[in-house]
Design an enzyme around this catalytic site. Structure first.
Site, PDB file in Angstrom:
ATOM      1  N   LYS A  13      51.385 -27.125 -73.136  1.00  0.00           N
ATOM      2  CA  LYS A  13      50.655 -25.870 -72.934  1.00  0.00           C
ATOM      3  C   LYS A  13      50.230 -25.270 -74.280  1.00  0.00           C
ATOM      4  O   LYS A  13      49.075 -24.892 -74.463  1.00  0.00           O
ATOM      5  CB  LYS A  13      51.570 -24.903 -72.152  1.00  0.00           C
ATOM      6  CG  LYS A  13      50.951 -23.580 -71.776  1.00  0.00           C
ATOM      7  CD  LYS A  13      51.663 -22.978 -70.586  1.00  0.00           C
ATOM      8  CE  LYS A  13      52.928 -22.218 -70.934  1.00  0.00           C
ATOM      9  NZ  LYS A  13      52.728 -20.975 -71.686  1.00  0.00           N
ATOM     10  N   ARG A  18      45.655 -24.091 -78.103  1.00  0.00           N
ATOM     11  CA  ARG A  18      45.146 -24.079 -79.487  1.00  0.00           C
ATOM     12  C   ARG A  18      43.917 -24.972 -79.640  1.00  0.00           C
ATOM     13  O   ARG A  18      42.957 -24.610 -80.324  1.00  0.00           O
ATOM     14  CB  ARG A  18      46.261 -24.515 -80.443  1.00  0.00           C
ATOM     15  CG  ARG A  18      47.299 -23.385 -80.622  1.00  0.00           C
ATOM     16  CD  ARG A  18      48.650 -23.915 -81.053  1.00  0.00           C
ATOM     17  NE  ARG A  18      49.598 -22.864 -81.376  1.00  0.00           N
ATOM     18  CZ  ARG A  18      50.284 -22.137 -80.469  1.00  0.00           C
ATOM     19  NH1 ARG A  18      50.081 -22.338 -79.170  1.00  0.00           N
ATOM     20  NH2 ARG A  18      51.119 -21.199 -80.847  1.00  0.00           N
ATOM     21  N   SER A 150      57.878 -15.538 -83.921  1.00  0.00           N
ATOM     22  CA  SER A 150      56.929 -15.674 -82.821  1.00  0.00           C
ATOM     23  C   SER A 150      55.724 -16.488 -83.256  1.00  0.00           C
ATOM     24  O   SER A 150      54.975 -16.093 -84.153  1.00  0.00           O
ATOM     25  CB  SER A 150      56.456 -14.301 -82.333  1.00  0.00           C
ATOM     26  OG  SER A 150      55.319 -14.462 -81.509  1.00  0.00           O
ATOM     27  N   ASP A 301      61.938 -21.074 -74.500  1.00  0.00           N
ATOM     28  CA  ASP A 301      61.439 -21.174 -73.120  1.00  0.00           C
ATOM     29  C   ASP A 301      62.406 -21.920 -72.200  1.00  0.00           C
ATOM     30  O   ASP A 301      62.264 -21.881 -70.976  1.00  0.00           O
ATOM     31  CB  ASP A 301      60.066 -21.858 -73.098  1.00  0.00           C
ATOM     32  CG  ASP A 301      59.002 -21.009 -73.787  1.00  0.00           C
ATOM     33  OD1 ASP A 301      59.168 -19.774 -73.856  1.00  0.00           O
ATOM     34  OD2 ASP A 301      58.013 -21.578 -74.279  1.00  0.00           O
ATOM     35  N   LYS A 328      59.472 -11.769 -72.117  1.00  0.00           N
ATOM     36  CA  LYS A 328      58.688 -12.925 -71.650  1.00  0.00           C
ATOM     37  C   LYS A 328      58.008 -12.572 -70.316  1.00  0.00           C
ATOM     38  O   LYS A 328      57.915 -11.400 -69.961  1.00  0.00           O
ATOM     39  CB  LYS A 328      59.613 -14.142 -71.517  1.00  0.00           C
ATOM     40  CG  LYS A 328      60.176 -14.627 -72.853  1.00  0.00           C
ATOM     41  CD  LYS A 328      59.065 -15.146 -73.752  1.00  0.00           C
ATOM     42  CE  LYS A 328      59.609 -15.613 -75.092  1.00  0.00           C
ATOM     43  NZ  LYS A 328      58.525 -15.957 -76.022  1.00  0.00           N
TER      44      LYS A 328
HETATM   45  C1  S3P Z   1      54.127 -19.845 -77.392  1.00  0.00           C
HETATM   46  C2  S3P Z   1      55.062 -19.209 -78.149  1.00  0.00           C
HETATM   47  C3  S3P Z   1      56.316 -18.663 -77.607  1.00  0.00           C
HETATM   48  C4  S3P Z   1      56.606 -19.206 -76.220  1.00  0.00           C
HETATM   49  C5  S3P Z   1      55.403 -19.233 -75.325  1.00  0.00           C
HETATM   50  C6  S3P Z   1      54.301 -20.074 -75.956  1.00  0.00           C
HETATM   51  C7  S3P Z   1      52.903 -20.344 -78.062  1.00  0.00           C
HETATM   52  O1  S3P Z   1      56.191 -17.255 -77.530  1.00  0.00           O
HETATM   53  O2  S3P Z   1      57.640 -18.464 -75.614  1.00  0.00           O
HETATM   54  O3  S3P Z   1      55.743 -19.789 -74.068  1.00  0.00           O
HETATM   55  O4  S3P Z   1      52.185 -21.175 -77.486  1.00  0.00           O
HETATM   56  O5  S3P Z   1      52.640 -19.906 -79.185  1.00  0.00           O
HETATM   57  P1  S3P Z   1      56.479 -16.308 -78.812  1.00  0.00           P
HETATM   58  O6  S3P Z   1      55.515 -16.670 -79.860  1.00  0.00           O
HETATM   59  O7  S3P Z   1      56.277 -14.920 -78.326  1.00  0.00           O
HETATM   60  O8  S3P Z   1      57.895 -16.610 -79.180  1.00  0.00           O
END
Ligand code: S3P
Length: 416
Positions: A13, A18, A150, A301, A328
């Site tokens: 995902k 990206r 994050s 996650d 989340k």
């Molecule tokens: C993600 C980053 C994570 C993750 C989310 C997907 C991403 O969140 O929990 O499911 O694709 O950058 P955070 O950046 O808020 O930790």
């Protein structure tokens, strides 16, 4: 009945989001092989179309023709935090006005973590929760130390930095998933990364992106459900193929190994800027462990699933430093606690985590609360009791894993 078989779970995902976003603003064509087309990535796909990118959906690949200027638009990010946060950064430096909306869950999630640093770059943003209103304007690079680990915040700042008038520096005291930094150079993003005294420093120069080819590996956060299921269900052995083995993503696999699980990783190879391999897990006797600190972002996650796995271990487990779970798709400390307790798990919440004690699961009536990771975790829980488990809103899994129920049947059926 065990879980047995070989499976290629849907694609990653984070990497799909990206590739779509970079392809949308790059000059020329981008080809994305094996994209994930779950609901979250569909939100990003629809958004880039509205912004002016052309997307041709072919069998097993997307061909994107990027748009050097973007069309003003209202964009529905659905349930997807990644779509909203990354788009906010990407769009802040483009001419045009953009409104980002989301569903009820996304509209409650904190956006200040991206709007604050973007405003420091000069962005004109209204709102700290959805809907967000963006009036594109010229940006200046910043030197920003991430206050939370994050990847979404890091990526939003880097995407804004592409169009700033000076370099952008992002400092990361705790490493979060690094797909954006890995992918940017493929698209001609000018980036340099150094590490000193535990702090990772990413320097990005303003860059004009060129189209690229991205092959998306299988998502370790989706494979994790089968790793857990295979470890817990008697007489199981599951191989998940082509899984992204990026260390910032496979913390849960390392956790299973630390708990005593039988894990075998084979066929490791490079796929573009990522490494992939086949992961086999078989039925195991597990002991409890503590997860905290820098280990948390690498399995953030998977922590709902960890709660379930820990309940089947021979000794107690704990999770700390995971306050991020509260923001989340649901408050995952609260929803994991309420739903697993309803199935007999002895789990005690703390502010930033939980303690789990060895428990015998029983049947019950639970809900995903619209959270895809809970929908799948509860279906794995269902495999661990002969009593009846009813799960409301199980379709929430479609956000990241549209064929989850089919794959569950497939792995269960092969031993019949
Ligand atoms: C993600 C980053 C994570 C993750 C989310 C997907 C991403 O969140 O929990 O499911 O694709 O950058 P955070 O950046 O808020 O930790």
């Amino acid at each position: 009945m065990g879980l047995n078989g070989l499976i290629r779970v849907p694609s990653d995902k984070s990497i799909t989001h990206r590739a779509l976003l970079l392809g949308a603003v790059a000059h020329g064509q981008t080809t994305v092989y094996d994209p994930l087309l779950g609901e979250d990535c569909r939100s990003t796909l629809e958004a880039i179309r509205r912004l002016g990118a052309q997307v041709d959906e072919q069998a097993e690949r997307l061909v994107i023709t990027g748009s050097p200027s973007l069309t003003s638009a209202e964009l529905d990010c659905g349930n997807s935090g990644t779509t909203m946060r990354l788009l906010t950064g990407l769009l802040a430096g483009y001419d045009g006005t953009f409104t980002l909306t989301g569903d009820a869950s996304l509209s409650k999630r904190p956006m200040r973590r991206v709007t604050a640093p973007l405003r420091a770059m000069g962005a004109d943003l209204a709102g700290d929760v959805a809907p967000l209103h963006i009036r594109g304007r010229a940006l200046t690079g910043i030197d920003y130390t991430l206050p939370v680990a994050s990847a979404q915040v890091k990526s939003a700042i880097l995407l804004a930095g592409l169009r700033a008038d000076s370099p952008t520096i992002v400092r990361e005291p705790v490493l979060s998933r690094d797909h954006t930094e890995r992918m940017l150079p493929l698209f001609n993003g000018q980036i340099d990364i150094t590490s000193e005294e535990g702090v990772r420093t990413i320097r990005l120069s303003p860059s004009v992106l060129e189209g690229a080819t991205v092959a998306v590996p299988a998502d370790p956060s989706s494979a994790a459900f089968w790793w857990a299921g295979a470890a817990l269900v008697p007489d199981s052995r599951v191989t998940t193929t082509d899984v992204c083995l990026n260390e910032t993503r496979i913390g849960f696999l390392r956790t299973l190994e630390r708990m005593g699980a039988h894990v075998d990783v084979t066929n490791v190879r490079a796929l573009g800027e990522e490494s992939v391999g086949d992961v086999t897990v078989s039925t195991s006797t597990l002991h409890g462990i503590r997860l905290d600190g820098t280990a948390i972002p690498h399995q953030i996650d998977e922590l709902p699933l960890f709660a379930l796995v820990a309940s089947q271990a021979s000794s107690p487990s704990s999770v700390r430093d995971a306050g991020e779970l509260r923001v989340k798709e649901t408050d995952r400390i609260q929803t994991v606690a309420s739903e697993l307790k309803a199935l007999g798990v002895d789990l005690r919440e703390t502010d930033d985590g939980f303690d789990v004690y060895p428990s015998r699961l029983h049947g019950g009536h639970v809900s995903s609360h619209g959270d895809h990771r809970l929908a799948m975790m509860l279906q794995i829980a269902d495999l661990l009791t002969t009593e009846h488990v009813t799960i409301d809103d199980v379709e929430a899994a479609d956000v990241s894993y549209p064929r989850f129920r089919d794959d569950l049947q497939r792995l269960g059926r092969e031993i019949e």
